[in-house]
Design a protein around this motif. Structure first.
Motif, PDB file in Angstrom:
ATOM      1  N   ASN A 124       2.774   9.683   4.459  1.00  0.00           N
ATOM      2  CA  ASN A 124       3.939   9.651   3.570  1.00  0.00           C
ATOM      3  C   ASN A 124       4.203  11.080   3.095  1.00  0.00           C
ATOM      4  O   ASN A 124       3.941  11.433   1.951  1.00  0.00           O
ATOM      5  CB  ASN A 124       3.634   8.729   2.393  1.00  0.00           C
ATOM      6  CG  ASN A 124       4.822   8.554   1.470  1.00  0.00           C
ATOM      7  OD1 ASN A 124       5.926   9.007   1.781  1.00  0.00           O
ATOM      8  ND2 ASN A 124       4.605   7.904   0.351  1.00  0.00           N
ATOM      9  N   VAL A 163       9.156   6.717  12.569  1.00  0.00           N
ATOM     10  CA  VAL A 163       8.191   6.541  11.481  1.00  0.00           C
ATOM     11  C   VAL A 163       7.452   5.223  11.702  1.00  0.00           C
ATOM     12  O   VAL A 163       8.072   4.202  12.021  1.00  0.00           O
ATOM     13  CB  VAL A 163       8.896   6.547  10.106  1.00  0.00           C
ATOM     14  CG1 VAL A 163       7.903   6.259   8.981  1.00  0.00           C
ATOM     15  CG2 VAL A 163       9.578   7.889   9.872  1.00  0.00           C
ATOM     16  N   GLY A 186       6.760   1.015   3.576  1.00  0.00           N
ATOM     17  CA  GLY A 186       7.965   1.809   3.741  1.00  0.00           C
ATOM     18  C   GLY A 186       7.795   3.172   3.088  1.00  0.00           C
ATOM     19  O   GLY A 186       7.041   3.314   2.118  1.00  0.00           O
ATOM     20  N   GLN A 237      11.691   7.144   6.103  1.00  0.00           N
ATOM     21  CA  GLN A 237      12.329   6.191   7.018  1.00  0.00           C
ATOM     22  C   GLN A 237      13.850   6.263   6.938  1.00  0.00           C
ATOM     23  O   GLN A 237      14.531   5.887   7.884  1.00  0.00           O
ATOM     24  CB  GLN A 237      11.820   4.771   6.773  1.00  0.00           C
ATOM     25  CG  GLN A 237      12.406   4.063   5.575  1.00  0.00           C
ATOM     26  CD  GLN A 237      11.707   2.735   5.314  1.00  0.00           C
ATOM     27  OE1 GLN A 237      10.572   2.689   4.879  1.00  0.00           O
ATOM     28  NE2 GLN A 237      12.395   1.648   5.600  1.00  0.00           N
ATOM     29  N   ARG A 238      14.374   6.778   5.818  1.00  0.00           N
ATOM     30  CA  ARG A 238      15.835   6.928   5.710  1.00  0.00           C
ATOM     31  C   ARG A 238      16.373   7.908   6.753  1.00  0.00           C
ATOM     32  O   ARG A 238      17.551   7.914   7.056  1.00  0.00           O
ATOM     33  CB  ARG A 238      16.216   7.435   4.312  1.00  0.00           C
ATOM     34  CG  ARG A 238      16.035   6.402   3.215  1.00  0.00           C
ATOM     35  CD  ARG A 238      16.907   6.746   2.006  1.00  0.00           C
ATOM     36  NE  ARG A 238      16.426   7.932   1.322  1.00  0.00           N
ATOM     37  CZ  ARG A 238      15.520   7.915   0.343  1.00  0.00           C
ATOM     38  NH1 ARG A 238      15.014   6.782  -0.062  1.00  0.00           N
ATOM     39  NH2 ARG A 238      15.130   9.032  -0.231  1.00  0.00           N
ATOM     40  N   ALA A 240      14.948   8.182   9.812  1.00  0.00           N
ATOM     41  CA  ALA A 240      14.324   7.836  11.086  1.00  0.00           C
ATOM     42  C   ALA A 240      15.257   7.064  12.013  1.00  0.00           C
ATOM     43  O   ALA A 240      16.062   6.240  11.565  1.00  0.00           O
ATOM     44  CB  ALA A 240      13.062   7.008  10.823  1.00  0.00           C
ATOM     45  N   HIS A 258      13.813   5.136  14.306  1.00  0.00           N
ATOM     46  CA  HIS A 258      13.059   3.882  14.355  1.00  0.00           C
ATOM     47  C   HIS A 258      12.078   3.847  13.199  1.00  0.00           C
ATOM     48  O   HIS A 258      11.385   4.838  12.952  1.00  0.00           O
ATOM     49  CB  HIS A 258      12.232   3.781  15.649  1.00  0.00           C
ATOM     50  CG  HIS A 258      13.058   3.728  16.880  1.00  0.00           C
ATOM     51  ND1 HIS A 258      13.685   2.579  17.315  1.00  0.00           N
ATOM     52  CD2 HIS A 258      13.350   4.683  17.795  1.00  0.00           C
ATOM     53  CE1 HIS A 258      14.330   2.833  18.436  1.00  0.00           C
ATOM     54  NE2 HIS A 258      14.151   4.104  18.751  1.00  0.00           N
ATOM     55  N   MET A 259      12.005   2.712  12.499  1.00  0.00           N
ATOM     56  CA  MET A 259      10.961   2.503  11.495  1.00  0.00           C
ATOM     57  C   MET A 259      10.136   1.305  11.947  1.00  0.00           C
ATOM     58  O   MET A 259      10.641   0.185  12.011  1.00  0.00           O
ATOM     59  CB  MET A 259      11.567   2.234  10.114  1.00  0.00           C
ATOM     60  CG  MET A 259      10.547   1.796   9.066  1.00  0.00           C
ATOM     61  SD  MET A 259       9.333   3.100   8.728  1.00  0.00           S
ATOM     62  CE  MET A 259       8.129   2.218   7.739  1.00  0.00           C
ATOM     63  N   GLN A 282       7.375  -0.918  10.784  1.00  0.00           N
ATOM     64  CA  GLN A 282       6.537  -1.303   9.638  1.00  0.00           C
ATOM     65  C   GLN A 282       5.536  -2.352  10.135  1.00  0.00           C
ATOM     66  O   GLN A 282       5.720  -3.557   9.958  1.00  0.00           O
ATOM     67  CB  GLN A 282       7.412  -1.825   8.487  1.00  0.00           C
ATOM     68  CG  GLN A 282       6.660  -1.855   7.179  1.00  0.00           C
ATOM     69  CD  GLN A 282       7.589  -1.921   5.964  1.00  0.00           C
ATOM     70  OE1 GLN A 282       8.805  -1.816   6.083  1.00  0.00           O
ATOM     71  NE2 GLN A 282       6.998  -2.086   4.792  1.00  0.00           N
TER      72      GLN A 282
END
Ligand code: SF4
Length: 698
Positions: free
Chosen positions: A188, A212, A217, A221-222, A224, A226-227, A229
């Motif tokens: 992070n 990410v 979260g 990720q904003r 990215a 692709h996120m 999780q």
């Protein structure tokens, strides 16, 4: 006027491994404010900790005189917080050093050198880390010396040493400028490496594809493409699935694999069992997404992989890192611009302290303690024959286990805070309380110092000279801006005085002399001198000539392993050591917050940072809070098989409904009372990132 200052001193931020260079503005013997300057890692930028987290050095609780425990004063945290020094009396330096050294030497002489162990610090300089490991090895003959890398990236280093032949990053994080795809996993950076995160965001803004991966979260990720999780602890299944697509679709870099790697056929065969369709149910990421991410990374012209403690702090942390190494190797993403493997280091000098040999299995520059010739070389450099033990030493948590077992009876702890930072911290505190002789050297009466027999007051980072090495392999010069308070002294000087008193013939009078000695056993420092660092501020290792500022990218022509080849290490899926069940149905994970650094000893004594985050807290999904009948800002009790804590609950949609995130900086609700001490078998790192927990309204 806060802009009014008498003097300006250039140094390095003491917090995270980014290693931002700072200008300290000094007036009337105090640091008034801090600005970022044009260091190689920060180019003028600073985060909130670097800019505002400096005033702890002037805090009234700084240790200013040596302290000796009063007879029969109880050990432990049950002291009056308003009068923290009540269990100690002040002593002269001579008396305190004699007392400290006599206690350690007596244990050595009566019970053998292994009755004494040491924890050094990643917050001290390279010279101080080097002297500390020499103190234990030469003074007590063995390798039971370690530091907080064991709780941080030890598993990453184990995998890198095994498969690449070097524990350091293969490329600086600034190389992301030349990448077109970057993976950030289990990290992070917006909170933990904030200035590095600014480079990652700019990369995305320029059109770079950011991927990410994290069970929680993150703000990144904003930015990215692709996120992912994924389910906590399911890293290996997800990464193997991605790599299986690269094999199945023939997207790997055949020429690179052929020229620079070994064990590819085993890796390929192993991955056949890990198709995305099989793994999606385990890792929680749809097969289509796994395939899209695999194609994006494999088809990149240059890709980088960054990771943090979310990868390393598992019993399968070494396997996680092995997967990331394999992913970079099969796609040819090492040794060229915009490509590389980069475990983001935590403490400002955890790279340098590890390089300097402050670890139980390696001497400086990761030279094995089991090799007679290497130990012989260091004995020769030290003019000594006392360092005889060719067995790998015990790690941080193993040392505390050996205290419980009665094998270790004395410790010298410099700048570490195991009474807050170790997993299952009640066990660690009991160990510290049971020691016959504990010497603690620090800038505050930390939780650990509350267990000490003698406390030695040390200078803070902005009060001393010394080099530090950041996550980018950049060796940088730290300079003193203000004098230490009262009688506090630089750590290296205290260690030298203790060494003389335990019978070592040490003559150092300046850290530059220590740096010169380090160069006799560390090829990584070739072409890097104290004078160069004084004039240039920073040099990246390796540096190929006295004029070379250093190499940001390494291993273009092969790896420091047999035949110059890196190795694929297939990784199996291993479940976390403790699974949620009817009694403890949720998953707890721990970490840091932007404003507080590690155990909080510095940042909680910094006005601005403490004002922003004054209270122990945890984060839960809003639906979980509703189920518990707790309003955001209300209190919850967290219970694991190790203990319980009560703290404020925040609503946070970034946390999955079956998870709770707990920062570990707060002594009043210490997260590590709850954490699981199960260890990764290779890196010996505890599973801080996964414990079964019960959460109830308090
Ligand atoms: Fe300090 Fe790290 Fe912030 Fe830079 S990013 S100012 S090194 S805490």
């Amino acid at each position: 006027d806060s802009r009014d200052f008498d003097e300006e001193v250039k140094s390095v931020c003491p917090f995270c491994g980014v290693g931002c260079q700072v200008s300290l503005k000094v007036k009337d013997g105090k640091v008034k404010y801090v600005e970022g300057i044009d260091g190689p890692a920060n180019e003028g930028r600073l985060c909130v900790k670097g800019r505002f987290g400096f005033d702890y050095i002037h805090h009234p609780h700084r240790l200013t005189k040596p302290l000796i425990r009063l007879p029969d004063a109880p050990k432990g945290l049950n002291v009056d917080p308003a009068n923290p020094f009540t269990h100690f009396r002040e002593a002269s330096w001579d008396e305190a050093l004699d007392f400290a050294a006599t206690g350690l030497a007596k244990l050595r002489d009566e019970r053998g050198g292994k009755a004494v162990a040491g924890f050094g610090s990643a917050k001290c300089s390279n010279e101080e880390a080097y002297l500390f490991q020499r103190f234990i090895r030469e003074g007590f003959g063995h390798n039971n010396v370690d530091h907080c890398t064991r709780l941080c990236h030890a598993s990453s280093v184990a995998a890198l040493m095994e498969n690449v032949g070097s524990g350091a990053v293969t490329a600086t994080f600034n190389e992301i400028e030349n990448a077109d795809v970057a993976i950030v996993i289990g990290s992070n950076p917006t909170e933990n490496h904030p200035v590095a995160a600014t480079y990652f965001k700019q990369f995305a803004k320029r059109g770079g594809k950011l991927i990410v991966m994290d069970p929680r979260g993150t703000a990144l990720q904003r930015h990215a493409a692709h996120m992912l999780q994924f389910r906590p602890g399911a890293d290996v299944s997800m990464l193997n699935a991605i790599m299986s697509v690269i094999v199945e679709e023939g997207l790997y870099d055949e020429a690179y694999v052929e020229k620079f790697t070994e064990n590819w056929e085993d890796e390929k065969a192993h991955l056949a069992g890990y198709t995305p369709e099989k793994m999606e149910g385990i890792c929680g990421i749809p097969a289509d997404t796994l395939r899209a991410v695999a194609r994006a990374f494999a088809n990149a012209k240059a890709g980088m992989i960054f990771w943090g403690m979310g990868v390393s702090q598992h019993i399968h942390g070494t396997d996680n890192a092995r997967c990331l190494i394999s992913l970079a190797l099969m796609t040819g993403n090492v040794g060229k611009p915009g490509a590389g493997l980069h475990p983001l280091r935590g403490q400002n000098n955890v790279q340098g302290a590890s390089d300097a040999g402050l670890i139980p299995m390696f001497l400086p520059d990761y030279q094995s303690v089991t090799e007679d010739s290497i130990r012989g070389h260091f004995n020769a450099v030290w003019g000594s024959d006392k360092y005889t033990d060719g067995e790998k030493g015990l790690t941080v948590t193993e040392i505390l286990d050996a205290v419980h077992a009665g094998q270790i009876r004395g410790m010298y702890i410099l700048g570490e805070n195991p009474a807050m930072s170790d997993p299952d911290v009640t066990h660690a505190r009991q160990a510290l309380a049971s020691l016959d002789h504990l010497v603690v050297q620090d800038i505050f009466l930390t939780e650990t110092a509350n267990y000490a027999d003698v406390v030695l007051p040390a200078a803070a980072f902005y009060e001393k000279s010394g080099t530090v090495t950041n996550t980018n392999r950049q060796v940088q010069m730290g300079r003193p801006a203000v004098p230490p308070p009262g009688e506090a002294r630089e750590d290296w000087a205290i260690t030298v005085d203790l060494a003389r008193r335990v019978g070592l013939d040490w003559t150092f009078t300046d850290p530059s002399q220590v740096f010169a000695e380090m160069k006799q056993g560390m090829k990584s420092l070739d072409n890097i001198t104290w004078d160069r660092l004084q004039s240039e501020g920073a040099v990246t290792y390796p540096s190929l000539s006295p004029e070379d500022p250093g190499q940001p990218i390494v291993f273009a022509d092969g790896f420091p392993r047999k035949d110059g080849r890196a190795r694929f290490a297939p990784a199996e899926v291993i479940q976390p050591a403790e699974q949620p069940d009817a009694d403890y149905p949720m998953i707890m994970t721990t970490g840091r917050q932007l404003e507080h650094w590690h155990t909080g000893s510095m940042t909680r004594r910094s006005k601005v940072l403490d004002a922003v985050e004054p209270q122990a807290n945890c984060s839960l999904h809003p639906s979980t809070l509703r189920r518990l009948g707790v309003d955001p800002g209300g209190k919850v009790k967290l219970q694991t098989r190790r203990g319980e804590i009560t703290l404020l609950a925040r609503a946070d949609r970034a946390v999955a409904p079956d998870m709770v995130f707990v920062p570990f900086a707060y002594v009043e609700a210490a997260a590590n009372i709850l954490t699981n001490p199960a260890l990764d078998p290779y890196g010996k790192i505890p599973e801080f990132k996964f414990a079964a927990v019960r959460v109830v309204a308090a």
